[in-house]
Design a protein around this motif. Structure first.
Motif, PDB file in Angstrom:
ATOM      1  N   VAL A 146      32.135  57.566  22.440  1.00 19.08           N
ATOM      2  CA  VAL A 146      32.928  58.007  23.597  1.00 19.08           C
ATOM      3  C   VAL A 146      34.382  57.551  23.519  1.00 19.08           C
ATOM      4  O   VAL A 146      35.283  58.265  23.949  1.00 19.08           O
ATOM      5  CB  VAL A 146      32.247  57.599  24.931  1.00 19.08           C
ATOM      6  N   GLU A 147      34.634  56.378  22.915  1.00 19.94           N
ATOM      7  CA  GLU A 147      36.024  55.899  22.794  1.00 19.94           C
ATOM      8  C   GLU A 147      36.817  56.865  21.918  1.00 19.94           C
ATOM      9  O   GLU A 147      37.945  57.227  22.232  1.00 19.94           O
ATOM     10  CB  GLU A 147      36.090  54.494  22.170  1.00 19.94           C
ATOM     11  N   GLU A 148      36.221  57.301  20.813  1.00 17.37           N
ATOM     12  CA  GLU A 148      36.902  58.215  19.901  1.00 17.37           C
ATOM     13  C   GLU A 148      37.091  59.585  20.578  1.00 17.37           C
ATOM     14  O   GLU A 148      38.141  60.213  20.468  1.00 17.37           O
ATOM     15  CB  GLU A 148      36.082  58.345  18.607  1.00 17.37           C
ATOM     16  N   ARG A 149      36.085  60.040  21.310  1.00 16.31           N
ATOM     17  CA  ARG A 149      36.192  61.347  21.972  1.00 16.31           C
ATOM     18  C   ARG A 149      37.282  61.305  23.045  1.00 16.31           C
ATOM     19  O   ARG A 149      38.049  62.249  23.199  1.00 16.31           O
ATOM     20  CB  ARG A 149      34.833  61.770  22.539  1.00 16.31           C
ATOM     21  N   ALA A 150      37.358  60.189  23.773  1.00 16.19           N
ATOM     22  CA  ALA A 150      38.394  60.061  24.806  1.00 16.19           C
ATOM     23  C   ALA A 150      39.783  59.975  24.168  1.00 16.19           C
ATOM     24  O   ALA A 150      40.756  60.504  24.695  1.00 16.19           O
ATOM     25  CB  ALA A 150      38.116  58.835  25.668  1.00 16.19           C
ATOM     26  N   ARG A 151      39.858  59.343  22.995  1.00 14.72           N
ATOM     27  CA  ARG A 151      41.141  59.265  22.296  1.00 14.72           C
ATOM     28  C   ARG A 151      41.601  60.673  21.912  1.00 14.72           C
ATOM     29  O   ARG A 151      42.749  61.042  22.092  1.00 14.72           O
ATOM     30  CB  ARG A 151      40.974  58.386  21.040  1.00 14.72           C
ATOM     31  N   GLU A 162      33.784  61.266  30.511  1.00 19.51           N
ATOM     32  CA  GLU A 162      32.437  60.722  30.750  1.00 19.51           C
ATOM     33  C   GLU A 162      31.752  61.437  31.918  1.00 19.51           C
ATOM     34  O   GLU A 162      30.567  61.727  31.878  1.00 19.51           O
ATOM     35  CB  GLU A 162      32.505  59.214  31.015  1.00 19.51           C
ATOM     36  N   ARG A 163      32.559  61.748  32.938  1.00 12.71           N
ATOM     37  CA  ARG A 163      32.003  62.417  34.110  1.00 12.71           C
ATOM     38  C   ARG A 163      31.496  63.811  33.713  1.00 12.71           C
ATOM     39  O   ARG A 163      30.400  64.223  34.075  1.00 12.71           O
ATOM     40  CB  ARG A 163      33.104  62.517  35.179  1.00 12.71           C
ATOM     41  N   ARG A 164      32.300  64.540  32.924  1.00 12.98           N
ATOM     42  CA  ARG A 164      31.873  65.883  32.492  1.00 12.98           C
ATOM     43  C   ARG A 164      30.645  65.813  31.582  1.00 12.98           C
ATOM     44  O   ARG A 164      29.729  66.612  31.708  1.00 12.98           O
ATOM     45  CB  ARG A 164      33.025  66.603  31.776  1.00 12.98           C
ATOM     46  N   ASP A 165      30.616  64.837  30.676  1.00 15.48           N
ATOM     47  CA  ASP A 165      29.439  64.666  29.805  1.00 15.48           C
ATOM     48  C   ASP A 165      28.181  64.504  30.642  1.00 15.48           C
ATOM     49  O   ASP A 165      27.154  65.088  30.348  1.00 15.48           O
ATOM     50  CB  ASP A 165      29.559  63.364  28.983  1.00 15.48           C
ATOM     51  N   ARG A 166      28.311  63.658  31.694  1.00 16.33           N
ATOM     52  CA  ARG A 166      27.148  63.362  32.523  1.00 16.33           C
ATOM     53  C   ARG A 166      26.667  64.639  33.203  1.00 16.33           C
ATOM     54  O   ARG A 166      25.493  64.977  33.173  1.00 16.33           O
ATOM     55  CB  ARG A 166      27.534  62.310  33.567  1.00 16.33           C
TER      56      ARG A 166
END
Ligand code: DC
Length: 211
Positions: A146-151, A162-166
């Motif tokens: 998730v850190e890499e995806r957010a980057r 994270e909210r959309r993933d959930r």
């Protein structure tokens, strides 16, 4: 369902689907379809028209009647929403629109027509290998931490990703999940070229080398 070559690429936001799709398109002479843009375009139109997102029937009616065109630009009912669909407002609204079952049926039908009209293609989203093209000969499920995806989605921010993933993984209809037969690839540290080579090998195996 199309008889043409469809490469299905699924995975969460920032997992590298669009980057891989673009790189493969050049190598395979196929077009790419970002199906997320179709859900985003309907969300943008609902916001513009003042349609409440929890009015499922009204949003579904927009999705089934709107004229959608996705190429370099994203157009819905002749309105160019290319930039607007990446706005914070659309980021916040799109998972609700994508959880609407009738919106999904309208857009899945549109996505299948797109592949027929373009003689196949590289189609990326969340349910491509599981629902839209379950018979696709090549199916990928990309992941990354998730850190890499957010980057990679720095303009959106980790909390929103994270909210959309959930929401995308827990919704009742076509949740984000690894399709049967999909190859899972963790792109956190894998260079794009290596992923491309892997997929080209899979395409050769699926087509008997006739690409
Ligand atoms: O890929 P993206 O982040 O632009 O997708 C936007 C939203 O659309 C995402 O939150 C999940 C949804 N989506 C979906 O439900 N099914 C697809 N095939 C593609 C996207």
């Amino acid at each position: 369902m199309t008889d043409h070559l469809v490469i299905a690429i699924d995975g969460p936001a920032g997992s590298g689907k669009s980057t891989l799709g673009r790189a493969l398109a050049g190598r395979l002479g196929l077009r790419t379809l970002d199906t997320g843009a179709s859900y985003r375009a309907v969300a943008a139109l609902a916001i513009r028209r003042g349609v409440a997102l929890d009015d499922l029937a009204a949003v579904a009616s927009l999705a089934s009647s709107a004229r959608l065109e996705i190429s370099d630009r994203v157009m819905i009912d002749d309105i160019d929403v290319t930039e607007e669909i990446r706005s914070e407002e659309v980021n916040a609204a799109v998972s609700v629109v994508a959880a609407n079952p009738e919106v999904r049926s309208a857009l899945v039908a549109w996505q299948r027509r797109w592949a027929d009209e373009h003689a196949g293609g590289i189609v990326e989203g969340r349910d491509i290998g599981s629902v839209v093209f379950p018979d696709a000969p090549v199916k990928l499920f990309l992941t990354a931490n998730v850190e890499e995806r957010a980057r990679r989605r720095s303009e959106e921010g980790q909390a929103s990703v994270e909210r959309r993933d959930r929401m995308d993984s827990t919704r009742a209809v076509s949740p984000l999940t690894t399709a049967p037969g999909a190859t899972v690839v963790d792109t956190t540290e894998m260079p794009v070229d290596e992923v491309v080579d892997l997929v080209l090998t899979m395409v050769d195996a699926a087509t008997g080398g006739k690409r």
